[in-house]
Design a protein around this motif. Structure first.
Motif, PDB file in Angstrom:
ATOM      1  N   GLY A  28      36.629  21.330  72.326  1.00  0.00           N
ATOM      2  CA  GLY A  28      35.480  21.815  71.561  1.00  0.00           C
ATOM      3  C   GLY A  28      34.656  22.819  72.339  1.00  0.00           C
ATOM      4  O   GLY A  28      34.133  23.774  71.777  1.00  0.00           O
ATOM      5  N   ASP A  29      34.529  22.606  73.663  1.00  0.00           N
ATOM      6  CA  ASP A  29      33.784  23.537  74.507  1.00  0.00           C
ATOM      7  C   ASP A  29      34.495  24.888  74.573  1.00  0.00           C
ATOM      8  O   ASP A  29      33.859  25.935  74.575  1.00  0.00           O
ATOM      9  N   ARG A  30      35.820  24.847  74.621  1.00  0.00           N
ATOM     10  CA  ARG A  30      36.586  26.096  74.619  1.00  0.00           C
ATOM     11  C   ARG A  30      36.516  26.773  73.264  1.00  0.00           C
ATOM     12  O   ARG A  30      36.440  27.995  73.175  1.00  0.00           O
ATOM     13  N   ARG A  31      36.565  25.994  72.205  1.00  0.00           N
ATOM     14  CA  ARG A  31      36.464  26.557  70.846  1.00  0.00           C
ATOM     15  C   ARG A  31      35.132  27.291  70.695  1.00  0.00           C
ATOM     16  O   ARG A  31      35.075  28.397  70.170  1.00  0.00           O
ATOM     17  N   ARG A  32      34.060  26.657  71.160  1.00  0.00           N
ATOM     18  CA  ARG A  32      32.747  27.305  71.086  1.00  0.00           C
ATOM     19  C   ARG A  32      32.712  28.554  71.972  1.00  0.00           C
ATOM     20  O   ARG A  32      32.105  29.555  71.606  1.00  0.00           O
ATOM     21  N   ALA A  33      33.367  28.508  73.128  1.00  0.00           N
ATOM     22  CA  ALA A  33      33.434  29.682  74.011  1.00  0.00           C
ATOM     23  C   ALA A  33      34.133  30.838  73.305  1.00  0.00           C
ATOM     24  O   ALA A  33      33.681  31.984  73.380  1.00  0.00           O
ATOM     25  N   ARG A  34      35.228  30.534  72.609  1.00  0.00           N
ATOM     26  CA  ARG A  34      35.936  31.582  71.853  1.00  0.00           C
ATOM     27  C   ARG A  34      35.044  32.173  70.766  1.00  0.00           C
ATOM     28  O   ARG A  34      35.008  33.386  70.574  1.00  0.00           O
ATOM     29  N   GLY A  35      34.358  31.302  70.046  1.00  0.00           N
ATOM     30  CA  GLY A  35      33.487  31.778  68.973  1.00  0.00           C
ATOM     31  C   GLY A  35      32.373  32.670  69.492  1.00  0.00           C
ATOM     32  O   GLY A  35      32.080  33.716  68.914  1.00  0.00           O
ATOM     33  N   MET A  36      31.772  32.259  70.595  1.00  0.00           N
ATOM     34  CA  MET A  36      30.696  33.067  71.194  1.00  0.00           C
ATOM     35  C   MET A  36      31.253  34.391  71.717  1.00  0.00           C
ATOM     36  O   MET A  36      30.634  35.446  71.532  1.00  0.00           O
ATOM     37  N   ALA A  37      32.410  34.342  72.364  1.00  0.00           N
ATOM     38  CA  ALA A  37      33.007  35.571  72.891  1.00  0.00           C
ATOM     39  C   ALA A  37      33.345  36.532  71.750  1.00  0.00           C
ATOM     40  O   ALA A  37      33.105  37.732  71.848  1.00  0.00           O
ATOM     41  N   MET A  38      33.892  35.993  70.661  1.00  0.00           N
ATOM     42  CA  MET A  38      34.220  36.836  69.510  1.00  0.00           C
ATOM     43  C   MET A  38      32.960  37.493  68.965  1.00  0.00           C
ATOM     44  O   MET A  38      32.951  38.688  68.666  1.00  0.00           O
ATOM     45  N   GLN A  39      31.880  36.733  68.859  1.00  0.00           N
ATOM     46  CA  GLN A  39      30.633  37.298  68.360  1.00  0.00           C
ATOM     47  C   GLN A  39      30.095  38.369  69.318  1.00  0.00           C
ATOM     48  O   GLN A  39      29.554  39.389  68.878  1.00  0.00           O
ATOM     49  N   GLY A  40      30.260  38.149  70.620  1.00  0.00           N
ATOM     50  CA  GLY A  40      29.838  39.149  71.595  1.00  0.00           C
ATOM     51  C   GLY A  40      30.645  40.430  71.477  1.00  0.00           C
ATOM     52  O   GLY A  40      30.097  41.539  71.557  1.00  0.00           O
ATOM     53  N   LEU A  41      31.959  40.289  71.265  1.00  0.00           N
ATOM     54  CA  LEU A  41      32.810  41.469  71.084  1.00  0.00           C
ATOM     55  C   LEU A  41      32.460  42.206  69.791  1.00  0.00           C
ATOM     56  O   LEU A  41      32.458  43.436  69.746  1.00  0.00           O
ATOM     57  N   TYR A  42      32.160  41.448  68.759  1.00  0.00           N
ATOM     58  CA  TYR A  42      31.728  42.043  67.488  1.00  0.00           C
ATOM     59  C   TYR A  42      30.425  42.818  67.695  1.00  0.00           C
ATOM     60  O   TYR A  42      30.288  43.955  67.242  1.00  0.00           O
ATOM     61  N   GLN A  43      29.492  42.218  68.403  1.00  0.00           N
ATOM     62  CA  GLN A  43      28.210  42.884  68.675  1.00  0.00           C
ATOM     63  C   GLN A  43      28.435  44.170  69.462  1.00  0.00           C
ATOM     64  O   GLN A  43      27.833  45.203  69.171  1.00  0.00           O
ATOM     65  N   ARG A  44      29.328  44.127  70.434  1.00  0.00           N
ATOM     66  CA  ARG A  44      29.608  45.312  71.248  1.00  0.00           C
ATOM     67  C   ARG A  44      30.213  46.439  70.414  1.00  0.00           C
ATOM     68  O   ARG A  44      29.969  47.619  70.668  1.00  0.00           O
ATOM     69  N   HIS A  45      30.987  46.066  69.422  1.00  0.00           N
ATOM     70  CA  HIS A  45      31.618  47.056  68.537  1.00  0.00           C
ATOM     71  C   HIS A  45      30.567  47.979  67.920  1.00  0.00           C
ATOM     72  O   HIS A  45      30.788  49.179  67.790  1.00  0.00           O
TER      73      HIS A  45
END
Length: 166
Positions: A28-45
């Motif tokens: 679950g901690d890794r799943r949340r890490a992926r979700g946060m990272a994806m949102q960060g990459l989206y924001q960077r876009h």
């Protein structure tokens, strides 16, 4: 001169008490890490902000207590750093130009491509399933099918030996 204990072959580093930094992270901690990272990459876009600034924003603005922080940082920085190579890997499997891919789905596919190429400790099936779940949660109606298709094809290129073992 002696090496720190965590660098001695065969030694096990002591678990830390910091959030998200356990010796064996929870799924679950890794799943949340992926979700946060994806949102960060989206924001960077859209923002084109430095990835370190986006990371700092996420650390301040979000509850990161149940996030595997090391994994979050690796995914966020690694995917950003390797973006050009990841795009070259992804493009042959796209049915449209890269610029026309939905930004959420693009962030998910880049993240999955990074894990498939650089995180061999994560089984390819986990990478694909996590990408599908993120696309269902954050993407368009049929986004999960697109993500599944791209990551499945990419896994056959990057993880063929692992696939053959199954």
């Amino acid at each position: 001169m002696s090496l720190p204990e965590d660098t001695i072959p065969g030694s096990t580093p002591e678990p830390t008490s910091s959030p998200g930094k356990s010796a064996q992270p929870k799924a679950g901690d890794r799943r949340r890490a992926r979700g946060m990272a994806m949102q960060g990459l989206y924001q960077r876009h859209f923002s084109k902000s430095a990835i370190s600034n986006i990371e700092a924003e996420f650390m301040v603005d979000n509850d990161m207590s149940k996030v595997d922080l090391l994994y979050f940082r690796d995914l966020l920085h690694g995917t950003s750093r390797e973006q050009a190579e990841l795009d070259r890997l992804i493009e042959p499997f796209l049915d449209r130009p890269l610029q026309e891919v939905d930004p959420v789905e693009l962030a998910i596919v880049r993240l999955g491509a990074y894990e498939l190429k650089f995180r061999l400790d994560v089984p390819y099936k986990v990478v694909i399933n996590e990408g599908i779940e993120m696309a269902k949660r954050f993407g368009g109606t049929e986004g999960h099918r697109f993500v599944n298709s791209i990551l499945d094809k990419l896994s056959r290129r990057l993880r063929l030996a692992e696939i053959r073992q199954r």
